[in-house]
Design an enzyme around this catalytic site. Structure first.
Site, PDB file in Angstrom:
ATOM      1  N   THR A 291      -0.736   7.591  -0.822  1.00 45.28           N
ATOM      2  CA  THR A 291      -2.071   7.654  -1.629  1.00 45.28           C
ATOM      3  C   THR A 291      -3.132   6.617  -1.197  1.00 45.28           C
ATOM      4  O   THR A 291      -4.314   6.733  -1.402  1.00 45.28           O
ATOM      5  CB  THR A 291      -1.804   7.536  -3.115  1.00 45.28           C
ATOM      6  OG1 THR A 291      -1.172   5.918  -3.183  1.00 45.28           O
ATOM      7  CG2 THR A 291      -0.839   8.425  -3.592  1.00 45.28           C
TER       8      THR A 291
ATOM      9  N   ARG B 174       0.810  -1.242   0.076  1.00 44.75           N
ATOM     10  CA  ARG B 174       0.038  -0.071   0.232  1.00 44.75           C
ATOM     11  C   ARG B 174       0.961   1.177   0.143  1.00 44.75           C
ATOM     12  O   ARG B 174       1.736   1.354   0.938  1.00 44.75           O
ATOM     13  CB  ARG B 174      -0.672  -0.125   1.233  1.00 44.75           C
ATOM     14  CG  ARG B 174      -1.717   1.002   1.474  1.00 44.75           C
ATOM     15  CD  ARG B 174      -2.708   0.811   2.598  1.00 44.75           C
ATOM     16  NE  ARG B 174      -2.060   1.536   4.148  1.00 44.75           N
ATOM     17  CZ  ARG B 174      -2.708   1.669   5.046  1.00 44.75           C
ATOM     18  NH1 ARG B 174      -4.078   1.275   5.024  1.00 44.75           N
ATOM     19  NH2 ARG B 174      -2.170   2.291   6.008  1.00 44.75           N
TER      20      ARG B 174
ATOM     21  N   ASP C 249       5.646  -5.153   9.636  1.00 45.07           N
ATOM     22  CA  ASP C 249       6.732  -4.578  10.456  1.00 45.07           C
ATOM     23  C   ASP C 249       6.737  -5.572  11.767  1.00 45.07           C
ATOM     24  O   ASP C 249       7.830  -6.006  12.256  1.00 45.07           O
ATOM     25  CB  ASP C 249       6.614  -3.233  10.814  1.00 45.07           C
ATOM     26  CG  ASP C 249       6.899  -2.531   9.515  1.00 45.07           C
ATOM     27  OD1 ASP C 249       7.332  -2.809   8.690  1.00 45.07           O
ATOM     28  OD2 ASP C 249       6.910  -0.887   9.838  1.00 45.07           O
TER      29      ASP C 249
ATOM     30  N   ASP D   7       1.550  -1.948  12.281  1.00 35.76           N
ATOM     31  CA  ASP D   7       1.799  -2.658  10.961  1.00 35.76           C
ATOM     32  C   ASP D   7       2.342  -3.802  11.073  1.00 35.76           C
ATOM     33  O   ASP D   7       3.206  -4.436  11.578  1.00 35.76           O
ATOM     34  CB  ASP D   7       3.104  -1.620  10.459  1.00 35.76           C
ATOM     35  CG  ASP D   7       3.448  -2.094   9.009  1.00 35.76           C
ATOM     36  OD1 ASP D   7       3.587  -3.198   8.790  1.00 35.76           O
ATOM     37  OD2 ASP D   7       3.436  -1.002   8.279  1.00 35.76           O
TER      38      ASP D   7
HETATM   39  C1  PRP Z   1      -0.664  -4.315   4.834  1.00 31.74           C
HETATM   40  C2  PRP Z   1      -1.627  -5.424   5.004  1.00 31.74           C
HETATM   41  C3  PRP Z   1      -2.710  -5.253   3.768  1.00 31.74           C
HETATM   42  C4  PRP Z   1      -2.805  -3.774   3.614  1.00 31.74           C
HETATM   43  C5  PRP Z   1      -4.023  -3.314   4.324  1.00 31.74           C
HETATM   44  O1  PRP Z   1       0.167  -4.315   3.898  1.00 31.74           O
HETATM   45  O2  PRP Z   1      -0.772  -6.732   5.128  1.00 31.74           O
HETATM   46  O3  PRP Z   1      -1.940  -5.845   2.599  1.00 31.74           O
HETATM   47  O4  PRP Z   1      -1.786  -3.215   4.338  1.00 31.74           O
HETATM   48  O5  PRP Z   1      -4.281  -1.996   3.817  1.00 31.74           O
HETATM   49  P1  PRP Z   1      -5.442  -1.490   2.821  1.00 31.74           P
HETATM   50  O6  PRP Z   1      -6.628  -2.513   3.351  1.00 31.74           O
HETATM   51  O7  PRP Z   1      -5.701  -0.255   3.236  1.00 31.74           O
HETATM   52  O8  PRP Z   1      -5.065  -1.838   1.478  1.00 31.74           O
HETATM   53  P2  PRP Z   1       1.326  -3.406   3.431  1.00 31.74           P
HETATM   54  O9  PRP Z   1       0.836  -2.562   2.251  1.00 31.74           O
HETATM   55  O10 PRP Z   1       1.786  -2.370   4.712  1.00 31.74           O
HETATM   56  O11 PRP Z   1       2.641  -4.460   3.113  1.00 31.74           O
HETATM   57  P3  PRP Z   1       3.214  -5.401   3.752  1.00 31.74           P
HETATM   58  O12 PRP Z   1       2.789  -6.545   3.905  1.00 31.74           O
HETATM   59  O13 PRP Z   1       4.522  -5.678   2.950  1.00 31.74           O
HETATM   60  O14 PRP Z   1       3.972  -4.736   4.988  1.00 31.74           O
HETATM   61  N1  URA Z   2      -1.651  -2.103   7.318  1.00 32.66           N
HETATM   62  C1  URA Z   2      -1.241  -2.556   8.654  1.00 32.66           C
HETATM   63  O1  URA Z   2      -0.276  -3.427   8.555  1.00 32.66           O
HETATM   64  N2  URA Z   2      -1.860  -2.287   9.630  1.00 32.66           N
HETATM   65  C2  URA Z   2      -2.953  -1.227   9.474  1.00 32.66           C
HETATM   66  O2  URA Z   2      -3.337  -0.966  10.452  1.00 32.66           O
HETATM   67  C3  URA Z   2      -3.330  -0.913   8.338  1.00 32.66           C
HETATM   68  C4  URA Z   2      -2.632  -1.248   7.156  1.00 32.66           C
END
Ligand code: PRP
Ligand code: URA
Length: 211
Positions: A107, A103, A204, A201
């Site tokens: 944006t 994400r 993370d 997150d």
């Molecule tokens: C996180 C999570 C989802 C997304 C959710 O991933 O694992 O995929 O955010 O957010 P949304 O519903 O607003 O789209 P992230 O994009 O942070 O990537 P990551 O898993 O690599 O940390």
């Molecule tokens: N992605 C995450 O990992 N945590 C949140 O709370 C939202 C998006």
């Protein structure tokens, strides 16, 4: 779209530890896997089976086995990887495909950076794994991708979700065959589109900061 919010004291107990900011990554990873196994039980309630004749030491009888083509499990990288082991433990004959999505934190639009899936998904039951359903952008894009490949049924499993995320996915999928299984429905999103109360997150907390 059918929405199932798992309601079980074990799930709520594990979620409470998961949410706690003091929980370190090794325990966090273990809990995500355990939660996945509990959620998988609910999510596979409609898994397709066919009948099979077997012989016990006592007599012949009829049972069931998971139908072919086998279900396809699709973790969304990165955080969805933390759920994979819990799911394949329960459905060891399933196949696994991968979708990488990140994400954009300004944006909030998901960007796809990796894909390793069968070209054709006709007749496959697909199970998408992503711990966080926040705005719903990432999950909606992932489900859309699977339908474009021919999937006719998708079950998405998320540890936490929001009303905003559910609404966004519902709008995207229309009347297609989608089930959403959540460990809990949280209050909503904060000004940074993080889930509240949430757990921070997920990527993370599972794997450390990647930036
Ligand atoms: C996180 C999570 C989802 C997304 C959710 O991933 O694992 O995929 O955010 O957010 P949304 O519903 O607003 O789209 P992230 O994009 O942070 O990537 P990551 O898993 O690599 O940390
Ligand atoms: N992605 C995450 O990992 N945590 C949140 O709370 C939202 C998006």
């Amino acid at each position: 779209m059918r929405v199932v919010i798992a309601d079980h004291p074990l799930i709520t107990h594990k979620l409470t530890v998961l949410r706690d900011k003091r929980t370190p990554p090794p325990i966090f990873r273990q809990l995500v896997e355990e939660l996945m196994t509990l959620l998988a039980y609910e999510a596979t309630r409609e898994v397709r089976v066919e009948s099979v004749e077997i012989e016990t030491p006592v007599t012949k009888t009829t049972g069931v086995r998971i139908s072919q083509p086998s279900p396809l499990i699709v973790p969304i990288l990165r955080a969805g990887l933390g759920m994979l082991e819990g799911m394949v433990k329960l459905v060891p004959t399933a196949e696994v495909g991968f979708l990488g999505m990140k994400r954009n934190e300004e944006t909030l639009v998901p960007e796809s950076y990796a894909e390793r899936l069968p070209e054709k998904l006709h007749g496959r039951q697909c199970f998408v794994l992503d711990p966080m359903l926040a705005t719903g952008g990432s999950l909606a894009a992932a489900i859309q991708f699977l339908f474009e490949r021919g999937a006719d049924e998708v079950t998405a499993i998320c540890v936490l979700g929001t009303p905003e995320g559910i609404a966004a996915v519902r709008e995207q999928v229309g009347d297609r065959n989608v089930t959403l299984v959540l460990g809990a429905l949280d209050d909503g999103l904060n000004e940074h589109a993080y889930i509240v109360p949430g757990l921070g997150d997920a990527g993370d907390r599972l794997y450390g900061t990647a930036d």
